[in-house]
Scaffold this motif. Sequence first.
Motif, PDB file in Angstrom:
ATOM      1  N   GLU A 186     -10.593  47.301  70.122  1.00 21.13           N
ATOM      2  CA  GLU A 186      -9.296  47.064  70.738  1.00 21.13           C
ATOM      3  C   GLU A 186      -8.835  48.310  71.500  1.00 21.13           C
ATOM      4  O   GLU A 186      -9.288  49.425  71.248  1.00 21.13           O
ATOM      5  N   SER A 187      -7.908  48.098  72.430  1.00 21.87           N
ATOM      6  CA  SER A 187      -7.382  49.190  73.247  1.00 21.87           C
ATOM      7  C   SER A 187      -6.078  49.712  72.654  1.00 21.87           C
ATOM      8  O   SER A 187      -5.131  48.956  72.452  1.00 21.87           O
ATOM      9  N   PHE A 242      -0.322  38.743  66.363  1.00 15.86           N
ATOM     10  CA  PHE A 242       0.894  38.661  67.162  1.00 15.86           C
ATOM     11  C   PHE A 242       0.611  38.891  68.647  1.00 15.86           C
ATOM     12  O   PHE A 242       1.205  38.237  69.516  1.00 15.86           O
ATOM     13  N   HIS A 243      -0.292  39.845  68.940  1.00 15.84           N
ATOM     14  CA  HIS A 243      -0.575  40.211  70.333  1.00 15.84           C
ATOM     15  C   HIS A 243      -2.079  40.398  70.513  1.00 15.84           C
ATOM     16  O   HIS A 243      -2.572  41.525  70.630  1.00 15.84           O
ATOM     17  N   PRO A 244      -2.831  39.301  70.500  1.00 16.77           N
ATOM     18  CA  PRO A 244      -4.293  39.414  70.594  1.00 16.77           C
ATOM     19  C   PRO A 244      -4.720  40.057  71.913  1.00 16.77           C
ATOM     20  O   PRO A 244      -4.163  39.793  72.962  1.00 16.77           O
ATOM     21  N   GLY A 245      -5.700  40.943  71.791  1.00 13.74           N
ATOM     22  CA  GLY A 245      -6.262  41.564  72.985  1.00 13.74           C
ATOM     23  C   GLY A 245      -5.605  42.855  73.402  1.00 13.74           C
ATOM     24  O   GLY A 245      -6.119  43.562  74.274  1.00 13.74           O
ATOM     25  N   GLY A 246      -4.445  43.163  72.827  1.00 15.28           N
ATOM     26  CA  GLY A 246      -3.787  44.432  73.145  1.00 15.28           C
ATOM     27  C   GLY A 246      -3.338  44.513  74.597  1.00 15.28           C
ATOM     28  O   GLY A 246      -3.192  43.488  75.270  1.00 15.28           O
ATOM     29  N   PRO A 247      -3.152  45.712  75.144  1.00 16.30           N
ATOM     30  CA  PRO A 247      -3.284  47.008  74.465  1.00 16.30           C
ATOM     31  C   PRO A 247      -2.122  47.257  73.506  1.00 16.30           C
ATOM     32  O   PRO A 247      -1.085  46.603  73.588  1.00 16.30           O
ATOM     33  N   GLU A 267      -4.316  43.352  61.199  1.00 19.09           N
ATOM     34  CA  GLU A 267      -4.416  41.888  61.266  1.00 19.09           C
ATOM     35  C   GLU A 267      -3.146  41.284  61.845  1.00 19.09           C
ATOM     36  O   GLU A 267      -3.191  40.352  62.662  1.00 19.09           O
ATOM     37  N   ALA A 268      -1.999  41.800  61.422  1.00 19.33           N
ATOM     38  CA  ALA A 268      -0.723  41.271  61.919  1.00 19.33           C
ATOM     39  C   ALA A 268      -0.563  41.552  63.413  1.00 19.33           C
ATOM     40  O   ALA A 268      -0.112  40.674  64.175  1.00 19.33           O
TER      41      ALA A 268
END
Length: 245
Positions: A46-47, A16-21, A11-12
Amino acid sequence: DLEAMASDYVEALCEFHPGGPYMLCGWSMGGVIAFEVARQLRARGESVALLALIDSQAPRKGQIKPNWFTLLAILALDLGLANDKLVALLQEIRNLPPPGQLRRVWAETRRAGVIPAEMTLLEFRRLFDTFKASSEMMHRYEAGEYAGRVTLIRAEQSLEDDPSFVRFEDWNETAVEDSSHGWAQLAVEGVDVHVVPGNHFSVMREPFVEALAERLRVCIDEMLRAREEDAEAPGRAFAHVQQVV
Protein backbone atom coordinates in the motif's frame (compact mmCIF):
# COMPACT_ATOMS: atom_id res chain seq x y z
CA ASP A 1 0.77 -6.52 21.51
CA LEU A 2 1.41 -3.36 19.51
CA GLU A 3 1.83 -5.22 16.22
CA ALA A 4 -1.59 -6.82 16.65
CA MET A 5 -3.18 -3.47 17.47
CA ALA A 6 -1.58 -1.95 14.37
CA SER A 7 -2.83 -4.88 12.29
CA ASP A 8 -6.41 -4.15 13.38
CA TYR A 9 -5.98 -0.52 12.32
CA VAL A 10 -4.55 -1.60 8.96
CA GLU A 11 -7.55 -3.82 8.29
CA ALA A 12 -9.95 -1.02 9.21
CA LEU A 13 -8.11 1.51 7.02
CA CYS A 14 -8.01 -0.78 4.01
CA GLU A 15 -11.69 -1.59 4.38
CA PHE A 16 -12.67 2.06 4.74
CA HIS A 17 -10.38 3.39 1.98
CA PRO A 18 -9.13 0.52 -0.19
CA GLY A 19 -6.12 1.28 -2.33
CA GLY A 20 -4.94 4.31 -0.38
CA PRO A 21 -2.91 6.44 -0.37
CA TYR A 22 -2.83 6.82 3.41
CA MET A 23 -1.82 9.73 5.62
CA LEU A 24 -0.99 8.75 9.20
CA CYS A 25 -0.29 10.91 12.24
CA GLY A 26 0.18 10.28 15.95
CA TRP A 27 1.45 11.99 19.09
CA SER A 28 3.78 10.35 21.62
CA MET A 29 2.90 6.65 21.84
CA GLY A 30 0.31 7.21 19.12
CA GLY A 31 3.16 8.08 16.79
CA VAL A 32 4.82 4.74 17.47
CA ILE A 33 1.55 2.96 16.66
CA ALA A 34 1.22 5.03 13.47
CA PHE A 35 4.78 4.00 12.56
CA GLU A 36 3.94 0.31 12.88
CA VAL A 37 0.71 0.82 10.91
CA ALA A 38 2.76 2.44 8.15
CA ARG A 39 5.24 -0.47 8.18
CA GLN A 40 2.44 -2.98 7.78
CA LEU A 41 0.73 -0.98 5.05
CA ARG A 42 3.97 -0.77 3.08
CA ALA A 43 4.54 -4.50 3.58
CA ARG A 44 1.15 -5.08 1.91
CA GLY A 45 2.18 -2.93 -1.03
CA GLU A 46 0.00 0.00 0.00
CA SER A 47 0.99 3.64 -0.49
CA VAL A 48 1.71 5.74 2.61
CA ALA A 49 1.71 9.34 1.44
CA LEU A 50 2.56 10.84 4.83
CA LEU A 51 3.71 9.48 8.17
CA ALA A 52 3.76 12.36 10.65
CA LEU A 53 4.99 11.73 14.19
CA ILE A 54 4.37 14.42 16.81
CA ASP A 55 7.25 14.43 19.32
CA SER A 56 7.37 10.64 19.34
CA GLN A 57 10.53 8.83 20.39
CA ALA A 58 11.69 5.80 18.43
CA PRO A 59 11.59 2.67 20.62
CA ARG A 60 15.01 1.71 21.93
CA LYS A 61 16.39 -1.19 23.88
CA GLY A 62 17.16 -0.76 27.54
CA GLN A 63 14.25 1.54 28.37
CA ILE A 64 13.34 1.41 32.04
CA LYS A 65 9.80 0.25 32.74
CA PRO A 66 7.96 2.97 34.71
CA ASN A 67 6.40 2.00 38.03
CA TRP A 68 2.82 2.64 39.21
CA PHE A 69 3.60 6.05 40.74
CA THR A 70 5.39 7.33 37.64
CA LEU A 71 2.67 6.11 35.27
CA LEU A 72 -0.02 7.74 37.39
CA ALA A 73 1.84 11.05 37.21
CA ILE A 74 2.37 10.77 33.45
CA LEU A 75 -1.33 10.03 32.97
CA ALA A 76 -2.16 13.22 34.90
CA LEU A 77 0.16 15.17 32.59
CA ASP A 78 -1.36 13.53 29.51
CA LEU A 79 -4.82 14.52 30.71
CA GLY A 80 -3.71 18.13 31.07
CA LEU A 81 -2.97 18.65 34.76
CA ALA A 82 -0.62 21.62 35.12
CA ASN A 83 2.96 20.78 36.05
CA ASP A 84 3.02 22.99 39.15
CA LYS A 85 -0.13 21.35 40.50
CA LEU A 86 1.27 17.92 39.77
CA VAL A 87 4.59 18.61 41.52
CA ALA A 88 2.74 19.66 44.69
CA LEU A 89 0.37 16.71 44.44
CA LEU A 90 3.17 14.17 44.04
CA GLN A 91 4.95 15.45 47.13
CA GLU A 92 1.72 15.02 49.05
CA ILE A 93 0.89 11.47 47.90
CA ARG A 94 4.34 9.93 47.42
CA ASN A 95 4.17 7.83 50.60
CA LEU A 96 0.51 6.82 50.26
CA PRO A 97 -0.42 3.27 49.22
CA PRO A 98 -1.26 2.96 45.48
CA PRO A 99 -5.07 3.07 45.95
CA GLY A 100 -4.68 6.26 47.95
CA GLN A 101 -2.48 7.78 45.27
CA LEU A 102 -5.04 6.91 42.61
CA ARG A 103 -7.88 8.47 44.59
CA ARG A 104 -5.98 11.74 45.12
CA VAL A 105 -4.98 12.03 41.44
CA TRP A 106 -8.58 11.32 40.43
CA ALA A 107 -9.84 14.03 42.78
CA GLU A 108 -7.26 16.58 41.62
CA THR A 109 -7.84 15.97 37.90
CA ARG A 110 -11.60 16.31 38.43
CA ARG A 111 -11.06 19.53 40.36
CA ALA A 112 -8.84 20.87 37.58
CA GLY A 113 -11.48 20.03 34.97
CA VAL A 114 -9.21 17.81 32.86
CA ILE A 115 -11.55 14.83 33.26
CA PRO A 116 -15.37 14.90 33.27
CA ALA A 117 -16.85 15.89 36.63
CA GLU A 118 -19.10 12.82 36.49
CA MET A 119 -16.20 10.35 36.04
CA THR A 120 -16.22 7.94 38.95
CA LEU A 121 -13.17 6.59 40.75
CA LEU A 122 -13.86 3.16 39.20
CA GLU A 123 -13.93 4.67 35.71
CA PHE A 124 -10.70 6.53 36.43
CA ARG A 125 -9.10 3.28 37.58
CA ARG A 126 -10.13 1.65 34.29
CA LEU A 127 -8.61 4.58 32.40
CA PHE A 128 -5.37 4.18 34.34
CA ASP A 129 -5.31 0.40 33.78
CA THR A 130 -5.66 0.97 30.02
CA PHE A 131 -2.87 3.56 30.12
CA LYS A 132 -0.65 1.18 32.10
CA ALA A 133 -1.31 -1.69 29.68
CA SER A 134 -0.45 0.57 26.74
CA SER A 135 2.83 1.57 28.38
CA GLU A 136 3.75 -2.07 28.95
CA MET A 137 2.88 -2.84 25.32
CA MET A 138 5.19 -0.04 24.20
CA HIS A 139 8.10 -1.42 26.19
CA ARG A 140 7.68 -4.85 24.58
CA TYR A 141 7.64 -3.43 21.05
CA GLU A 142 10.74 -3.81 18.89
CA ALA A 143 10.50 -1.57 15.84
CA GLY A 144 11.82 -2.67 12.48
CA GLU A 145 12.87 -0.63 9.47
CA TYR A 146 10.28 1.42 7.63
CA ALA A 147 10.68 1.45 3.85
CA GLY A 148 9.57 5.06 3.55
CA ARG A 149 10.03 8.58 4.83
CA VAL A 150 9.10 9.96 8.26
CA THR A 151 7.96 13.48 9.08
CA LEU A 152 8.80 14.33 12.69
CA ILE A 153 7.19 17.39 14.25
CA ARG A 154 9.29 17.95 17.35
CA ALA A 155 8.59 20.07 20.41
CA GLU A 156 11.09 22.92 20.78
CA GLN A 157 11.34 22.78 24.59
CA SER A 158 12.93 19.72 26.13
CA LEU A 159 11.46 18.68 29.47
CA GLU A 160 14.97 17.82 30.61
CA ASP A 161 15.97 21.48 30.18
CA ASP A 162 13.14 22.73 32.41
CA PRO A 163 14.30 22.60 36.06
CA SER A 164 10.75 23.10 37.34
CA PHE A 165 9.38 20.09 35.51
CA VAL A 166 8.61 16.94 37.47
CA ARG A 167 11.35 14.30 37.30
CA PHE A 168 11.20 10.50 37.33
CA GLU A 169 14.19 8.20 37.60
CA ASP A 170 12.34 5.47 35.70
CA TRP A 171 11.02 7.57 32.81
CA ASN A 172 13.07 9.40 30.21
CA GLU A 173 11.02 8.90 27.07
CA THR A 174 11.23 12.59 26.15
CA ALA A 175 15.03 12.71 26.33
CA VAL A 176 16.49 14.04 23.08
CA GLU A 177 19.27 11.78 21.84
CA ASP A 178 19.38 13.19 18.30
CA SER A 179 17.37 15.63 16.21
CA SER A 180 15.33 12.81 14.67
CA HIS A 181 14.38 11.27 18.06
CA GLY A 182 15.94 8.03 16.83
CA TRP A 183 13.78 7.64 13.70
CA ALA A 184 16.70 8.17 11.29
CA GLN A 185 17.94 4.69 12.21
CA LEU A 186 14.60 3.17 11.14
CA ALA A 187 13.33 5.26 8.22
CA VAL A 188 15.01 4.03 5.04
CA GLU A 189 14.15 7.19 3.05
CA GLY A 190 15.09 9.58 5.84
CA VAL A 191 13.41 11.99 8.24
CA ASP A 192 12.14 15.54 7.83
CA VAL A 193 12.30 17.31 11.19
CA HIS A 194 10.06 20.29 11.96
CA VAL A 195 10.35 22.17 15.26
CA VAL A 196 7.31 23.83 16.86
CA PRO A 197 6.87 25.77 20.13
CA GLY A 198 6.03 23.99 23.39
CA ASN A 199 7.14 20.85 25.21
CA HIS A 200 6.08 17.24 24.84
CA PHE A 201 2.79 17.85 26.63
CA SER A 202 1.97 21.51 25.96
CA VAL A 203 2.47 21.16 22.20
CA MET A 204 -0.95 19.49 22.06
CA ARG A 205 -2.72 22.30 23.94
CA GLU A 206 -3.49 25.99 23.57
CA PRO A 207 -1.77 28.18 22.65
CA PHE A 208 0.90 25.92 21.10
CA VAL A 209 -1.44 23.53 19.31
CA GLU A 210 -2.23 26.23 16.73
CA ALA A 211 1.39 26.30 15.57
CA LEU A 212 1.40 22.50 15.48
CA ALA A 213 -1.77 22.41 13.37
CA GLU A 214 -0.34 24.97 10.96
CA ARG A 215 2.90 23.02 10.56
CA LEU A 216 0.97 19.80 9.96
CA ARG A 217 -1.19 21.57 7.37
CA VAL A 218 1.96 22.75 5.57
CA CYS A 219 3.35 19.20 5.57
CA ILE A 220 0.12 17.86 4.08
CA ASP A 221 0.00 20.61 1.43
CA GLU A 222 3.63 19.95 0.47
CA MET A 223 2.97 16.23 0.20
CA LEU A 224 -0.09 16.77 -2.01
CA ARG A 225 1.81 19.20 -4.22
CA ALA A 226 4.72 16.77 -4.60
CA ARG A 227 2.37 13.93 -5.53
CA GLU A 228 0.75 16.10 -8.17
CA GLU A 229 4.10 17.03 -9.67
CA ASP A 230 5.60 13.56 -9.63
CA ALA A 231 4.38 10.71 -7.44
CA GLU A 232 7.59 8.83 -8.12
CA ALA A 233 10.11 11.69 -7.87
CA PRO A 234 13.71 10.42 -8.30
CA GLY A 235 16.59 11.10 -5.99
CA ARG A 236 14.84 10.37 -2.69
CA ALA A 237 16.15 6.88 -2.10
CA PHE A 238 18.89 7.97 0.28
CA ALA A 239 18.44 8.44 3.99
CA HIS A 240 19.11 11.82 5.59
CA VAL A 241 17.67 14.18 8.14
CA GLN A 242 16.42 17.56 7.03
CA GLN A 243 15.92 20.19 9.73
CA VAL A 244 13.05 22.64 9.25
CA VAL A 245 12.48 25.29 11.92
